[in-house]
Design an enzyme around this catalytic site. Structure first.
Site, PDB file in Angstrom:
ATOM      1  CG  HIS A 412      19.906  89.464  29.024  1.00  0.00           C
ATOM      2  ND1 HIS A 412      19.207  88.625  29.857  1.00  0.00           N
ATOM      3  CD2 HIS A 412      19.833  88.908  27.802  1.00  0.00           C
ATOM      4  CE1 HIS A 412      18.752  87.604  29.172  1.00  0.00           C
ATOM      5  NE2 HIS A 412      19.111  87.748  27.918  1.00  0.00           N
ATOM      6  CG  HIS A 638      13.279  84.362  25.397  1.00  0.00           C
ATOM      7  ND1 HIS A 638      13.197  85.693  25.754  1.00  0.00           N
ATOM      8  CD2 HIS A 638      14.570  84.157  25.061  1.00  0.00           C
ATOM      9  CE1 HIS A 638      14.378  86.262  25.633  1.00  0.00           C
ATOM     10  NE2 HIS A 638      15.231  85.365  25.217  1.00  0.00           N
TER      11      HIS A 638
END
Length: 741
Positions: A412, A638
């Site tokens: 990630h 985000h």
């Protein structure tokens, strides 16, 4: 029960059907474009004014969307969420990939597949993949934030299971591609090909062209009207949505020609005339006259139009930026905002080699920006979790898929490293390398100083180390991959002087970390740094956790959110009864409904209603996304940030920017009576502490000091408000009149 192979075949059949429908729509649009073009034959146009229409435009392909949610949080209720994944919709992105971290124990579904999952052995004791309805887990066993169809390097020519990263819904992708943004703060000397990058990437250029006939056709114009109007409309491309265009954004009306508006009681002609006049005006004049409400930053940022290298220098010591949103022009006025080409600006240094670490990579999007920066021929290493594109198309690029040692982990991390001719720079950020993340979502970027070469050819790990240990921690992180290419980069990093670095590197690396290694990673690394260097604050001051996804956190706050993560973000030495409260900033359903993308603004917010049903207590901690001060309230976040403010909310104890959402997989969870930290995913972040930046005990919150991406005081959820859930239907229309899905 269907096998994984059967489920994969069903999903592929759905993809094929959607492609067939898309091609039918393409043909219909081509006929529509022909009809419009035939109306314009009464007026001749020069070749340079003709709008090219492309009949052979490829059918839209499904895009990987960064959902930031864990598999442990994926909860299917009656098959509704899986139905959304497989359904075809022109206005709502279909999601096959989620990008986040949750525990498999939290998957609960009303299907046989889910029941089998719940009865299967522990994920820690068995590597066997658990079946999830209508999904096949990749061989690297990423979590639902990373659920993918098996593919190493997708190739449209020879792979029939390619999952592309363009699944953001047909209409949304087209809408974004229409709003190209030029960086007003970067002059032509800094980026000679700015015009090229201000266009949407090649992957979306096809959407920007008008649907077509076999050759060049003229742009339809009104037969009546002034020559000035005719000339202006010729210069604008025809809106591909035609009479069905629902967009009310005045910038869209300025940039694209809408002939149907001119036939409605003259209102369209007036609007067109105003748009034409606006287009002919200098950009600076339009900015002054627009009702942006944007306030220029004080102090060093008195000139918001400074070139990016100057703005980067002026941003010291925080070096914290957000991205510009294409559709919200007010965000372009923020001097602490950027676009991708800014990071490749030649005035920052002559790049000789670089590395991109990320979860989702659209290779064409990435290389379009590299080409704009004239570095497409320079060696580039891409470490990725998901990718669209063929590396063989780019000789200078080496792409390596990161394999995960644990089921439901994910790569990630979002980080860039640039080696210049005589220095090196690190960028830690939150954006996937896909267009949607850079165009319409709020992202955060920390940009390091340029670290010079060590003198006398030194290349030691302790040579040129900063007080924050950044160099050693970064090298440890890269070597934890056990990947030869990154090991090589760890040796490159050792040659540079990191003395000027004022940030603490906070990384997560998958594994069971015990002994002296327990405090090197995840929330325990943040705990050690804050405890040693963050000063002492009372535990009555809450922690603020702002995220784009939430994992399964337990039966109450003390289970993990306050008891582990919260304690670490106060610098507490261990678990105690007086765990601090954690205020969570996560958009409500109303926030998404009113966003710049309407319901589709929730494409980066994959929190699940089933997960929330097991932690209703979290609602009391939740706060709306509000960023009026920075004109970003309608730009869904985000970005992921963590901080603690003083009681007057005028200063912060620290500021943490990271790829890690609120989940155990990302931050880790303590085991074996708190002697071991278990982490599933790779994450990267930076921690800013006053001791290293300002030599004070706290950061003042002001335009010239630390500028948070959201407003304080926080806005709690109103009575009756609910979080945004990606897996539930929304029957009420959003700002564009659309329902969801």
């Amino acid at each position: 029960m269907d096998s994984d192979e059967d489920l994969a075949r069903k999903l592929q059949a759905q993809f094929d059907e959607e492609e067939r429908l898309a091609r039918e729509q393409e043909n219909e649009d081509a006929i529509f474009a022909q009809n419009l073009a035939s109306q314009s034959h009464d007026m001749s146009e020069s070749d340079e004014d003709v709008v090219e229409v492309n009949r052979n435009e490829e059918a839209p392909v499904r895009e990987l969307v960064d959902l930031d949610s864990d598999v442990e949080d994926a909860e299917k209720e009656g098959g509704s969420s899986m139905q959304m994944i497989g359904s075809t919709s022109k206005t709502v992105p279909q999601h096959t990939i989620s990008d986040d971290e949750t525990d498999i124990e939290d998957i609960e579904a009303e299907s046989n597949a889910a029941e089998k999952l719940q009865s299967s052995p522990s994920k820690e004791s068995s590597p066997k993949k658990a079946p999830v309805a209508e999904h096949t887990l990749s061989d690297d066993e990423t979590d639902i934030e990373d659920l993918e169809l098996p593919t190493e390097v997708p190739n449209k020519a020879d792979s029939d299971s390619t999952v592309t990263e363009k699944q953001t819904s047909d209409s949304l992708t087209k809408n974004r591609s229409e709003h190209s943004i030029s960086d007003d703060d970067t002059d032509t000397e800094e980026l000679a090909v700015q015009a090229e990058v201000s266009e949407p990437p090649k992957a979306e250029k096809g959407n920007e062209k008008e649907l077509s006939t076999s050759g060049s056709q003229s742009t339809p114009l009104r037969k009546a009207g002034s020559m000035e109007q005719a000339n202006s409309s010729k210069k604008r491309p025809l809106c591909k949505f035609g009479a069905d265009c629902y967009r009310k954004n005045p910038w869209h009306l300025e940039e694209f020609y809408h002939p149907h508006l001119e036939d409605k009681d003259g209102a369209g002609a007036k609007r067109k005339s105003e748009s034409s006049n606006s287009i002919s005006e200098p950009a600076e004049k339009r900015r002054r006259e627009s009702d942006s409400g944007s306030s220029a930053r004080k102090g060093s940022f008195s000139n918001k139009n400074m070139p990016f290298p100057a703005r980067l220098a002026a941003s010291s010591p925080f070096n914290f930026f957000v991205n510009k949103s294409y559709s919200i022009k007010e965000t372009h006025e923020d001097p602490l905002s950027l676009v991708f080409p800014d990071l490749l600006n030649p005035k920052l240094g002559e790049i000789v080699e670089s590395v991109q670490l990320n979860f989702m990579v659209d290779l064409e999007f990435l290389m379009t920006n590299y080409k704009a920066g004239k570095i497409e021929s320079k060696p580039l290493l891409v470490m990725y979790g998901q990718m669209e594109g063929n590396p063989r198309d780019y000789p200078a690029v080496t792409c390596t898929k990161v394999n995960l040692p644990f089921q439901y982990g994910t790569h990630h991390t979002k980080m860039m490293i640039f080696e210049y001719t005589d220095s090196l720079r690190v960028v830690v950020h939150t954006a996937n390398l896909v267009p949607s993340d850079w165009y319409e979502k709020t992202q955060g970027y920390w940009i390091s100083p340029a670290f010079p070469l060590l003198e006398e050819g030194k290349a030691g790990l302790l040579d040129g180390e900063s007080p924050t240990r950044f160099k050693r921690d970064l090298v440890d992180y890269l070597t934890s991959y056990k990947a030869p290419d990154l090991t090589r980069w760890s040796h490159i990093i050792k040659k540079y002087d990191f003395t000027s670095c004022n940030a603490v590197f906070v990384g997560s690396s998958p594994g069971y970390h015990a002994g002296e290694h327990k405090d090197k990673w995840g929330h325990m690394k943040a705990r050690r740094a804050i405890r040693q260097h963050g000063g002492s604050w009372t535990s009555s001051v809450p922690v603020i956790a702002q995220c784009s996804s939430i994992g399964s956190l337990g039966k109450d706050a003390k289970s993990w959110l306050s008891g582990e993560l919260g304690m670490s973000l106060t610098g507490a030495p261990g678990v105690c009864a007086s765990a601090p409260k954690v205020n969570v900033i996560y958009p409500s359903e109303d926030d998404v409904c009113n966003s710049s993308e309407g319901w589709m603004g929730g494409s980066c917010l994959p929190y699940n209603s089933g997960t929330h049903a097991k932690q209703i207590w979290l609602t009391e901690c939740m706060h709306c996304w509000r960023s009026d001060r920075r004109k970003r309230t309608r730009v869904m976040p985000h970005i992921k940030t963590y901080t603690r403010l003083n009681k007057s909310q005028s200063a912060a104890q620290f500021f943490l920017l990271t790829s890690a959402n609120i989940s155990k997989a990302a931050w880790g969870t303590l085991q074996k009576q708190n002697t071991q930290l278990f982490i599933r995913s790779y994450e990267a972040g930076i921690l800013l502490l006053p001791k290293f930046l300002t030599d004070t005990s706290e950061f003042p919150l002001s335009a010239k000091d630390l500028s948070l991406p959201y407003d304080v005081p926080l806005t709690p959820y109103p009575s009756g408000a609910i979080p945004w859930f990606m897996n539930t239907e929304k029957s009420r229309p959003d700002i564009f009149g659309r329902t969801y899905p």
